[in-house]
Scaffold this motif. Structure first.
Motif, PDB file in Angstrom:
ATOM      1  N   SER A  82       0.839  -1.197   0.000  1.00 22.66           N
ATOM      2  CA  SER A  82       0.000   0.000   0.000  1.00 22.66           C
ATOM      3  C   SER A  82       0.874   1.247   0.000  1.00 22.66           C
ATOM      4  CB  SER A  82      -0.923   0.007   1.228  1.00 22.66           C
ATOM      5  OG  SER A  82      -1.715   1.175   1.260  1.00 22.66           O
ATOM      6  N   ASP A  83       0.426   2.255  -0.762  1.00 22.19           N
ATOM      7  CA  ASP A  83       1.103   3.551  -0.773  1.00 22.19           C
ATOM      8  C   ASP A  83       0.419   4.551   0.144  1.00 22.19           C
ATOM      9  OD1 ASP A  83       2.947   2.834  -2.930  1.00 22.19           O
ATOM     10  OD2 ASP A  83       1.160   2.870  -4.207  1.00 22.19           O
ATOM     11  N   LEU A  84      -0.809   4.246   0.534  1.00 25.36           N
ATOM     12  CA  LEU A  84      -1.566   5.134   1.406  1.00 25.36           C
ATOM     13  C   LEU A  84      -2.624   4.297   2.112  1.00 25.36           C
ATOM     14  CD1 LEU A  84      -2.257   7.947   2.451  1.00 25.36           C
ATOM     15  CD2 LEU A  84      -3.712   8.284   0.442  1.00 25.36           C
ATOM     16  N   GLN A  85      -2.496   4.166   3.426  1.00 24.79           N
ATOM     17  CA  GLN A  85      -3.429   3.321   4.172  1.00 24.79           C
ATOM     18  C   GLN A  85      -3.840   4.009   5.468  1.00 24.79           C
ATOM     19  OE1 GLN A  85      -4.205   0.454   2.468  1.00 24.79           O
ATOM     20  NE2 GLN A  85      -5.982   0.418   3.844  1.00 24.79           N
ATOM     21  N   ALA A  86      -5.124   4.258   5.607  1.00 21.85           N
ATOM     22  CA  ALA A  86      -5.664   4.826   6.835  1.00 21.85           C
ATOM     23  C   ALA A  86      -6.739   3.918   7.415  1.00 21.85           C
ATOM     24  CB  ALA A  86      -6.237   6.216   6.573  1.00 21.85           C
ATOM     25  N   THR A  87      -7.571   3.353   6.565  1.00 20.99           N
ATOM     26  CA  THR A  87      -8.617   2.438   7.017  1.00 20.99           C
ATOM     27  C   THR A  87      -8.089   1.005   7.055  1.00 20.99           C
ATOM     28  OG1 THR A  87      -9.420   2.141   4.756  1.00 20.99           O
ATOM     29  CG2 THR A  87     -10.425   3.897   6.061  1.00 20.99           C
ATOM     30  N   GLY A  88      -8.671   0.203   7.914  1.00 18.54           N
ATOM     31  CA  GLY A  88      -8.273  -1.198   8.010  1.00 18.54           C
ATOM     32  C   GLY A  88      -7.065  -1.442   8.894  1.00 18.54           C
ATOM     33  N   ILE A  89      -6.510  -0.370   9.453  1.00 13.57           N
ATOM     34  CA  ILE A  89      -5.393  -0.500  10.393  1.00 13.57           C
ATOM     35  C   ILE A  89      -5.766   0.229  11.676  1.00 13.57           C
ATOM     36  CG2 ILE A  89      -3.621  -0.775   8.630  1.00 13.57           C
ATOM     37  CD1 ILE A  89      -2.938   2.154   8.867  1.00 13.57           C
ATOM     38  N   ASP A  90      -5.155  -0.190  12.777  1.00 11.12           N
ATOM     39  CA  ASP A  90      -5.523   0.371  14.074  1.00 11.12           C
ATOM     40  C   ASP A  90      -4.255   0.619  14.885  1.00 11.12           C
ATOM     41  OD1 ASP A  90      -7.115   1.262  16.158  1.00 11.12           O
ATOM     42  OD2 ASP A  90      -8.519  -0.426  15.993  1.00 11.12           O
ATOM     43  N   PHE A  91      -4.437   1.204  16.045  1.00  4.75           N
ATOM     44  CA  PHE A  91      -3.286   1.566  16.855  1.00  4.75           C
ATOM     45  C   PHE A  91      -2.469   0.333  17.262  1.00  4.75           C
ATOM     46  CE2 PHE A  91      -1.173   2.563  20.903  1.00  4.75           C
ATOM     47  CZ  PHE A  91      -0.386   3.626  20.482  1.00  4.75           C
ATOM     48  N   ASN A  92      -3.150  -0.791  17.482  1.00  6.98           N
ATOM     49  CA  ASN A  92      -2.391  -1.979  17.883  1.00  6.98           C
ATOM     50  C   ASN A  92      -1.566  -2.563  16.732  1.00  6.98           C
ATOM     51  OD1 ASN A  92      -4.793  -2.674  16.657  1.00  6.98           O
ATOM     52  ND2 ASN A  92      -5.055  -4.574  17.792  1.00  6.98           N
ATOM     53  N   ASP A  93      -1.696  -1.991  15.532  1.00 10.23           N
ATOM     54  CA  ASP A  93      -0.844  -2.376  14.400  1.00 10.23           C
ATOM     55  C   ASP A  93       0.376  -1.465  14.271  1.00 10.23           C
ATOM     56  OD1 ASP A  93      -2.720  -4.367  13.476  1.00 10.23           O
ATOM     57  OD2 ASP A  93      -3.942  -2.726  12.680  1.00 10.23           O
ATOM     58  N   TYR A  94       0.448  -0.443  15.103  1.00 11.92           N
ATOM     59  CA  TYR A  94       1.448   0.611  14.904  1.00 11.92           C
ATOM     60  C   TYR A  94       2.884   0.078  14.942  1.00 11.92           C
ATOM     61  CZ  TYR A  94       4.297   4.772  15.742  1.00 11.92           C
ATOM     62  OH  TYR A  94       5.262   5.746  15.673  1.00 11.92           O
ATOM     63  N   THR A  95       3.201  -0.735  15.949  1.00 10.49           N
ATOM     64  CA  THR A  95       4.577  -1.242  16.083  1.00 10.49           C
ATOM     65  C   THR A  95       4.983  -2.038  14.854  1.00 10.49           C
ATOM     66  OG1 THR A  95       4.331  -1.347  18.485  1.00 10.49           O
ATOM     67  CG2 THR A  95       6.132  -2.593  17.523  1.00 10.49           C
ATOM     68  N   PHE A  96       4.090  -2.913  14.398  1.00 16.08           N
ATOM     69  CA  PHE A  96       4.363  -3.715  13.209  1.00 16.08           C
ATOM     70  C   PHE A  96       4.551  -2.826  11.978  1.00 16.08           C
ATOM     71  CE2 PHE A  96       2.299  -5.580   9.417  1.00 16.08           C
ATOM     72  CZ  PHE A  96       3.257  -6.534   9.101  1.00 16.08           C
ATOM     73  N   LEU A  97       3.660  -1.841  11.813  1.00 17.55           N
ATOM     74  CA  LEU A  97       3.744  -0.963  10.650  1.00 17.55           C
ATOM     75  C   LEU A  97       5.009  -0.100  10.710  1.00 17.55           C
ATOM     76  CD1 LEU A  97       0.004   0.175  10.408  1.00 17.55           C
ATOM     77  CD2 LEU A  97       1.180  -1.457   8.918  1.00 17.55           C
TER      78      LEU A  97
END
Length: 634
Positions: free
Chosen positions: A310-325
């Motif tokens: 993805s080049d731009l992702q806001a939906t479908g991700i959450d704060f608990n994904d932050y470390t991984f992202l």
């Protein structure tokens, strides 16, 4: 004295004159060169309005960009192509980043006491198919859609008839229309500026082929058969639906237009060559040529985004994904920023005051029980465990970024106080317990609360595990049940849901000019009182009238807000509603001011590093104008 508000758009505050735009030899997007060469598309000077909306990027602290590039993003289903109309944020009237109204599609507009609204269009503005966008688009929608009983059997959107009657509609000239009410309609502008805007215009030149009043009967039946529509009205509605742009042939005023007919695993949105905005150098927006939406399972969007898909992702991700992202920054040319969520609470417990079980219904409608539930929760622990201490313990209310914020609203019954919670529960007659320490209901059953979750985020589950222990300490058992989002509404309406976990107030950063509908029973998807919400939504035809005095008072206050023409009066009403809502703990807010990860390509420019993120009023990315985003090659 008549108050009059005037809002100007187009060239106001800009140094560029239309003649300069025409005279300048602005470079055309490479993406359009073939159509320009074969004559199927006119040059830019003939595509943009005589007075386009000029976006001065330098004044916004951004950099004018260059054309080109495709942005990949991931969606959780075909229906999520609707995000493009939210992101594109092309509105008659929109919000700026300070959440003030400004003309966008409109050249300018006036409001007189919020009863008479006059809209002036931009000369030379065109639909994406090149057809002129004039007052005819408003006339068609008014006379042939809203006033047509087959297409609008309910009489029109509530925002158009807040006091029961539709407005008077007038075409003043080819570029000017007017809507007039006898009483103020303060919700009109905000409904036009929202993420799912009130529809008052449409491309009649295209849609007439699906309309009984304009199409030959045999041809209409042929089109109905092709689209598997049983009624001509169903066909028209399907082909005209702009909020979920399934129809690639539907002309639009958005910056990008869908070019893929569903069903598909990938949807491509291409630049609208007739879009009405330009930058300060006269370069037509958008800069980006395409958005490519890849359909995936919601549960693996974060994994795919973190894998460089993805080049731009806001939906479908959450704060608990932050470390991984964030780790993905080491492997791929991406950057992850944190924006503040603009909701009243990131996680909120919603006791169903319309639950079918009479014993629980009586308890949930007792404010002392709701306060006990709230006081028994250790929000500090939730904040530290689920949000790394970056959020704020708060009731479900407005954020400090709202001019309506008061600390007393945020603090209402959020302190961790199990002693007071136990006392309140004892005083309610729940003083008997079983051998496990679980309180017994008046009918002898164990006090077991089942909280339903849509199962779309591990965050909800993590929070509920903590609340389970908090409530067990005061003798209440919590169980979790997962339901699909689509069945939530039906189960809540039937009274099957006892309590749910969901987001808090949609709009956590309101001004007094925005409707406080979220604080009163107004919608059937408000999970704390769906039957009362349906009653309001259906004008008393369905659901049940609120029989709890405090809930009925909120509806009354909302009606007072809707009848007010003065901002000062609306502000007073807002504060009355906020005070009542938080004191009554109609929703049990836990943590707000939480952060939302936003992943973007490291080459993508003009995206703010810090911003507010929410559906309403910021339209996710919409108010930050993705049409001004551009790729800078490494």
């Amino acid at each position: 004295m008549v108050t009059r508000r005037v809002f100007l758009g187009g060239l106001v505050g800009s140094t560029i004159a239309p003649s300069v735009l025409v005279a300048q030899q602005i470079a055309e997007p490479e993406f359009l060169k073939a159509k320009l060469a074969d004559g199927s598309l006119p040059p830019m000077a003939e595509r943009i309005p005589a007075q386009p909306r000029i976006i001065n990027l330098k004044e916004m602290g951004r950099v004018p960009g260059t054309y080109g590039g495709s942005v990949r993003t991931i969606i959780g289903g075909v229906r999520d192509i609707r995000y493009m109309t939210v992101y594109g944020y092309s509105r008659l009237v929109g919000y700026d980043t300070k959440l003030l109204f400004q003309p966008d599609i409109l050249r300018d507009f006036t409001s007189e006491n919020d009863t008479v609204f006059t809209f002036r269009l931009r000369e030379g503005h065109k639909w994406s198919d090149g057809h002129p966008f004039t007052a005819e688009a408003f006339r068609y929608w008014w006379e042939d859609v809203i006033l047509n009983k087959d297409l609008t059997p309910g009489g029109g959107a509530l925002e158009l008839r807040p006091h029961g009657s539709l407005p008077r509609f007038e075409v003043l000239d080819e570029l000017t229309v007017r809507y007039s009410w006898d009483k103020p309609n303060p919700v009109f502008l905000s409904s036009l500026a929202g993420p799912l805007p009130l529809v008052i215009y449409g491309p009649g030149h295209y849609l007439k082929q699906f309309h009984k009043g304009f199409q030959d009967k045999a041809k209409l039946e042929e089109l109905m058969k092709k689209s598997r529509a049983k009624k001509w009205a169903d066909l028209h509605i399907k082909m005209a639906l702009a909020s979920r742009p399934n129809n690639p042939d539907l002309p639009t005023l958005d910056p990008w237009q869908n070019r893929t007919a569903p069903p598909a695993d990938q949807f491509i949105f291409e630049r609208n060559p007739f879009f009405h905005r330009v930058d300060e150098n006269g370069v037509q927006l958008p800069y980006l040529d395409r958005f490519i939406l890849n359909v995936s399972s919601s549960s693996i969007i974060a994994a795919k985004a973190g894998a460089g898909e993805s080049d731009l992702q806001a939906t479908g991700i959450d704060f608990n994904d932050y470390t991984f992202l964030k780790e993905a920054e080491k492997r791929f040319p991406v950057k992850v920023d944190l924006w503040k969520m603009a909701r009243g609470s990131r996680v909120t417990l919603l006791p169903n005051l319309n639950v079918a079980d009479e014993t629980w219904r009586v308890l949930f409608r007792n404010v002392h029980f709701r306060r006990a539930l709230s006081l028994a929760i250790d929000r500090h622990e939730i904040n530290m465990v689920a949000f790394y201490g970056l959020g704020k313990a708060s009731a479900d209310t407005v954020l400090p970024e709202s001019p309506l914020f008061r600390q007393e609203y945020a603090d209402a019954y959020v302190n961790f106080d199990p002693d007071t919670a136990n006392k309140l529960l004892d005083e309610l007659g729940l003083d008997k317990r079983d051998s496990d320490g679980i309180r017994l209901l008046p009918d002898g059953r164990r006090a077991e609360i089942t909280v339903e979750t849509a199962g779309e985020s591990n965050l909800d589950t993590d929070v509920l595990e903590l609340v389970h222990d908090h409530w067990a300490n005061v003798g209440l058992a919590l169980f979790t049940r997962t339901s699909q989002r689509d069945v939530f509404r039906n189960r809540a309406m039937s009274g099957s849901i006892m309590m749910s976990i969901w987001y808090g107030l949609d709009n956590g950063v309101p001004t007094a000019d925005m409707s406080p509908y979220g604080l009163a029973p107004t919608l059937d998807d408000q999970l704390q009182w769906p039957l009362w919400g349906m009653y309001y939504l259906s004008a008393g035809q369905e659901g049940e009238a609120p029989d709890l005095p405090e809930a009925a008072e909120l509806v009354d206050l909302l009606n007072q807000w809707g009848a007010s023409a003065k901002m000062e009066e609306r502000e007073v009403i807002w504060h009355k509603m906020l005070a009542l809502y938080t004191q009554q703990v109609f929703s049990i807010g836990l943590i707000n001011s939480t952060l939302q990860p936003i992943l973007r390509s490291a080459k993508l420019r003009n995206m703010p590093e810090h911003a507010l993120y929410g559906f309403d009023p910021t339209s996710f990315l919409g108010v930050y104008m993705p049409d001004t985003f551009w790729f800078k090659e490494a």
